[in-house]
Design an enzyme around this catalytic site. Sequence first.
Site, PDB file in Angstrom:
ATOM      1  N   HIS A  19       2.717   3.711 -59.684  1.00 20.53           N
ATOM      2  CA  HIS A  19       3.759   3.053 -60.303  1.00 20.53           C
ATOM      3  C   HIS A  19       3.173   2.770 -61.713  1.00 20.53           C
ATOM      4  CE1 HIS A  19       6.394  -0.843 -60.656  1.00 20.53           C
ATOM      5  NE2 HIS A  19       6.984   0.213 -60.117  1.00 20.53           N
ATOM      6  N   LYS A  37       3.010   3.461 -65.728  1.00 18.92           N
ATOM      7  CA  LYS A  37       4.263   4.123 -66.674  1.00 18.92           C
ATOM      8  C   LYS A  37       3.455   4.182 -68.128  1.00 18.92           C
ATOM      9  CE  LYS A  37       7.435   1.291 -64.403  1.00 18.92           C
ATOM     10  NZ  LYS A  37       6.417   0.535 -63.584  1.00 18.92           N
ATOM     11  N   ASP A  62      -2.971  13.293 -77.630  1.00 18.53           N
ATOM     12  CA  ASP A  62      -4.081  13.733 -78.334  1.00 18.53           C
ATOM     13  C   ASP A  62      -5.022  12.976 -77.989  1.00 18.53           C
ATOM     14  OD1 ASP A  62      -2.635  15.982 -79.526  1.00 18.53           O
ATOM     15  OD2 ASP A  62      -2.135  14.722 -81.246  1.00 18.53           O
TER      16      ASP A  62
END
Length: 231
Positions: free
Chosen positions: A149, A151, A156
């Site tokens: 779950h 996000k 870089d």
Amino acid sequence: MTWLWKAAAAMSISTNIAIFSYILYQLWTSKHEAEEIEEPVARVLMFPDGGYQCNYWTAGNCPFEHCTLLHHKTNKTRLKELLERAEKSIDVCMFVLSCAVLLDALIEAHRKGVQVRIVCDNMKISGSAYKITEAGLDVRVDISPSTMHHKFMIIDNEVLLTGSYNWTASGAAYNRENVFITDEKYVVDQFNGEFEKLWIKFEGSSEIRYEPLTSCEVIRNRFVHRSHDKS
């Protein structure tokens, strides 16, 4: 004794001048050192954008007089621009990954030589899987009973984007979501560590479960295109 007073006065003046000069030098040095230090990245993007950005307007000219799409830059577009700035790597850990605009930006970054790695949930990758795997992007999925779950995205190894926003077009347009952006090293390192842990954990995971593309997002996108055609 007069000459002693004169000598003392001269010495006092010289000392004051030296102290004053030293203070000026320190102030000047501090000012220029502060100018050379880059400001830390700390930014928040709030959603919804309130609709979909018009692709014709983005390209430079919308031919439709009564276009109902957005004719200004959206936060979804700002996310796309951040992806386009990547020079070395993009690591994405995302529960739902279906926004065509952001997927295309990942694919374009890959084509330019940027290393793109994606960790996602097996039940939510859906029709996006074909597009990103065909483009050659490295994808690993969580095929365990648990839900992946997370996000977040790291650019870089230095800039972190995280928050509630899943990468869906409808989410950016209509949901109340947020994305927090930072380059605070301690915070970025924690997310780098989590990504590497999951990347190793899901090595060899290739079982991607496809779901029918009958979501409201797809239906809405078709309606948008038809409304353009009828304008």
